[in-house]
Scaffold this motif. Sequence first.
Motif, PDB file in Angstrom:
ATOM      1  N   ASP A  54       0.642   4.365   1.555  1.00  0.00           N
ATOM      2  CA  ASP A  54       1.300   3.149   1.062  1.00  0.00           C
ATOM      3  C   ASP A  54       1.798   2.413   2.302  1.00  0.00           C
ATOM      4  O   ASP A  54       2.246   3.056   3.261  1.00  0.00           O
ATOM      5  N   LYS A  90      -6.246  -1.111 -13.427  1.00  0.00           N
ATOM      6  CA  LYS A  90      -6.645  -2.386 -14.027  1.00  0.00           C
ATOM      7  C   LYS A  90      -5.754  -3.498 -13.482  1.00  0.00           C
ATOM      8  O   LYS A  90      -4.612  -3.217 -13.123  1.00  0.00           O
ATOM      9  N   THR A 141      -6.699   2.291 -19.226  1.00  0.00           N
ATOM     10  CA  THR A 141      -6.177   3.533 -19.797  1.00  0.00           C
ATOM     11  C   THR A 141      -6.393   3.639 -21.306  1.00  0.00           C
ATOM     12  O   THR A 141      -6.627   4.729 -21.823  1.00  0.00           O
TER      13      THR A 141
END
Length: 324
Positions: A11, A72, A100
Motif C-alpha cells: 500500500d 469492482k 461479489t
Amino acid sequence: MPDVDVGRICDIDPARVAHYQRRYPAAASSNEFEAVLADESIDGVVIATPVFTHASLVSSALRAGKHVFVEKPLAASSGEARILVQLAGEHDRVLMCGHTFLYSPPVRAIKRILEAGELGELHYISSSRVNLGPYRSDVSVVFDLGPHDFSILRYWLDSLPHNVSAMGRDVISTGVADFAFVNAIFEDGLVANMELSWLAPSKLRRTVLVGSEKMAVYEDNSPEPVRIYDSGIEYRDPETYGEYHLAYRTGDIVSPRVDTSEPIALELKDFAGAIRGEVDELPNSRIAVDVIRMVEATEASMADGGRAVPVAAHGAGLEREAWS
Ligand SMILES: NC(=O)c1ccc[n+]([C@@H]2O[C@H](COP(=O)([O-])OP(=O)(O)OC[C@H]3O[C@@H](n4cnc5c(N)ncnc54)[C@H](O)[C@@H]3O)[C@@H](O)[C@H]2O)c1
C-alpha cells in the motif's frame, strides 16, 4: 485461505501496510507495487485500490505475468476495461473482477429459480440499495453502488438493457452524485428500477422480482434472504354481466434454504482455482465490461436530464489508449 500464501502486502500508505503486516507477519511488505511485480514467487495479485488506479495497476501486473483479481469496478471506463480483458487474453493470465454478488448464495438461488421458469414471464424488477454513507469522494454513487445491481441484473437476465434513463443529484458534494433513480429497459419490455443512495436513513438491500406466475423478494442479510410468493392477478372472462374481471391470487410464501457461505471467500477460491487451472472459465470479464457500459449510460442520462440513453452507444469500437 488454507491453500494460499500471502507473500506480500503493498500500500502506498505505510500505516495501512503496518496494520496488515500484524495480521500476516511472515509476508514481505512494501509501499511500491513494482516490488510486488518484481517478486517471482508471486502468482497472483489482489488489487483493492481506488477505481482510477485500476487500469494502470492491472495492466502492469498482467504485463509482469501475474494473474489479477481486481475489486469492482474493473476500470474507470468501458474502454479501459476492454483493453484489460484483451491484455489478459494476450498474456494468458486470469483476470477476475470482484463482483461479489455473483457469488452470493441468494443471488445464485434466484438465478436457478429464473432458469427453472418458476416466476413465469418477468414484468419488472425493483431494487433499493441505500444507506447513510459511506461516501466516496472519487466516484459517484452510480459508480460505487450501481455495479452491484448492474452485475446482478446482467447475471440473472443474461442480457443488457436496451436503454437506461436516470435522475439523481449531488447535494452533499458538488459533482459527486449521492443518489440516483435508474430505470433500465430491456428488449422484451422488462423494466428494472434501481434506487441507489448514500443519503438514506437506514441500510436497505432489497430486490423484488415480479413475474406472471410468481413474485420473489431477495433481501440481503435477512434470515430468509429469498422468499417466493405465489401471488398474482388474473384476468377472467366474466360469466355474468357485471362480474368482476380480476381475481387476486395470494398463495403460499416459500423461503428456500440458502447456503450461508461468504461470497468473498467463494470468489477468491474461484480465483485461486482459475490460477491452478481447476476452474475452466470465469464468466465475469464480459459482465465486468458490461457493468461499466451500464454505469456510463446511467451517468450520461443523469447529465442529460434523464434522457433515455442506449447502452449500445457506450463501449463500442474502443482502441488502445495512451496509458497502455
Ligand atoms: N466488492 C465490494 O463489495 C466492495 C466493497 C468496498 C469497496 N470495493 C472496491 O474496492 C476498491 C477499494 O475501495 P476501498 O473502499 O477499500 O478504498 P480505500 O480508499 O479505503 O482503500 C484503498 C487503498 O488503496 C491504497 N492505494 C491507492 N493507490 C495505490 C497504489 N498505487 N498502490 C498501492 N496502494 C494504493 C490506498 O492507500 C488505500 O489504502 C474500490 O474499487 C471499491 O469499489 C468493493
